[in-house]
Design a protein around this motif. Structure first.
Motif, PDB file in Angstrom:
ATOM      1  N   LYS A   9      -8.680   4.889   8.744  1.00 14.49           N
ATOM      2  CA  LYS A   9      -9.652   4.559   7.715  1.00 14.49           C
ATOM      3  C   LYS A   9      -9.558   5.536   6.544  1.00 14.49           C
ATOM      4  O   LYS A   9      -9.590   5.154   5.393  1.00 14.49           O
ATOM      5  N   ASN A  12      -6.673   4.823   4.327  1.00 14.28           N
ATOM      6  CA  ASN A  12      -6.849   3.659   3.476  1.00 14.28           C
ATOM      7  C   ASN A  12      -7.897   3.865   2.389  1.00 14.28           C
ATOM      8  O   ASN A  12      -8.029   3.034   1.513  1.00 14.28           O
ATOM      9  N   GLU A  13      -8.636   4.940   2.483  1.00 12.89           N
ATOM     10  CA  GLU A  13      -9.647   5.191   1.462  1.00 12.89           C
ATOM     11  C   GLU A  13      -9.238   6.310   0.509  1.00 12.89           C
ATOM     12  O   GLU A  13      -9.453   6.225  -0.677  1.00 12.89           O
ATOM     13  N   LEU A  30      -0.285  -0.957   1.995  1.00 20.34           N
ATOM     14  CA  LEU A  30      -1.461  -0.420   2.685  1.00 20.34           C
ATOM     15  C   LEU A  30      -2.544  -1.479   2.717  1.00 20.34           C
ATOM     16  O   LEU A  30      -2.771  -2.167   1.728  1.00 20.34           O
ATOM     17  N   GLN A  31      -3.207  -1.572   3.839  1.00 15.79           N
ATOM     18  CA  GLN A  31      -4.339  -2.490   3.936  1.00 15.79           C
ATOM     19  C   GLN A  31      -5.627  -1.673   4.024  1.00 15.79           C
ATOM     20  O   GLN A  31      -5.682  -0.704   4.769  1.00 15.79           O
ATOM     21  N   GLY A  32      -6.614  -2.093   3.278  1.00 14.69           N
ATOM     22  CA  GLY A  32      -7.915  -1.449   3.395  1.00 14.69           C
ATOM     23  C   GLY A  32      -9.001  -2.495   3.458  1.00 14.69           C
ATOM     24  O   GLY A  32      -8.821  -3.607   2.975  1.00 14.69           O
ATOM     25  N   GLU A  48      -5.264  -4.987  -0.546  1.00 18.16           N
ATOM     26  CA  GLU A  48      -3.862  -4.670  -0.272  1.00 18.16           C
ATOM     27  C   GLU A  48      -3.395  -3.745  -1.382  1.00 18.16           C
ATOM     28  O   GLU A  48      -3.583  -4.035  -2.552  1.00 18.16           O
ATOM     29  N   TRP A  49      -2.795  -2.644  -0.967  1.00 22.86           N
ATOM     30  CA  TRP A  49      -2.357  -1.656  -1.956  1.00 22.86           C
ATOM     31  C   TRP A  49      -0.856  -1.435  -1.862  1.00 22.86           C
ATOM     32  O   TRP A  49      -0.279  -1.477  -0.772  1.00 22.86           O
TER      33      TRP A  49
END
Ligand SMILES: [Zn+2]
Length: 149
Positions: A9, A12-13, A30-32, A48-49
């Motif tokens: 987490k 992703n942040e 990256l998924q957040g 999605e990054w």
């Protein structure tokens, strides 16, 4: 002790700039999913990054998908606003912003943010900024009595 879920987490942040530079592949997809204290969403917002290092900084592309629940400024009823935003942000390392020569180069660029190479990128905050902009564009629900003339 942090669980592996907590660590995922955090990644992703908040992303360490130096990690992206060292290992760009790990940040190309990256998924957040985020929830916000001051913005209601129907379930978490999916992001999605893709973060890629560039010669003088970083490029962040993101795709935000979800539904915000806003309050109509006219009737004060909650109404859903679908979010489907693509964003494309340039970050420039602050050491490139100091010299006048580089500044001239950068002035021809579009909007960019400045970031320290030892610093962090706050992806959740970036998503939040875009949601706030979207929310400002949608002050009222779609009912005819609430439409702005
Ligand atoms: Zn309304």
């Amino acid at each position: 002790m942090e669980s592996s879920q907590d660590i995922a987490k955090q990644i992703n942040e908040r992303v360490k700039v130096s990690d992206v530079v060292r290992n760009p592949k790990a940040f190309s997809n990256l998924q957040g999913s985020y929830t916000f204290e001051d913005l209601k969403t129907e379930g978490p917002l999916a992001c999605e990054w893709s973060i890629q290092p560039e010669t003088t900084g970083l490029n962040i592309r993101g795709h935000l998908k979800g539904t915000m629940e806003l309050e109509c400024v006219r009737c004060l009823e909650p109404f859903p606003v679908p979010v489907n935003v693509e964003l494309d942000e340039h970050y420039v390392f602050d050491r490139y912003v100091d010299t006048s020569e580089k500044e001239k180069e950068l002035q021809s660029e579009d909007f960019y943010e400045i970031v320290n190479e030892e610093g962090h990128l706050d992806l959740k905050d970036l998503a939040h900024q875009f949601l706030i902009l979207e929310a400002e564009n949608q002050p009222a629900c779609g009912r005819s009595e609430c439409r702005f003339a």
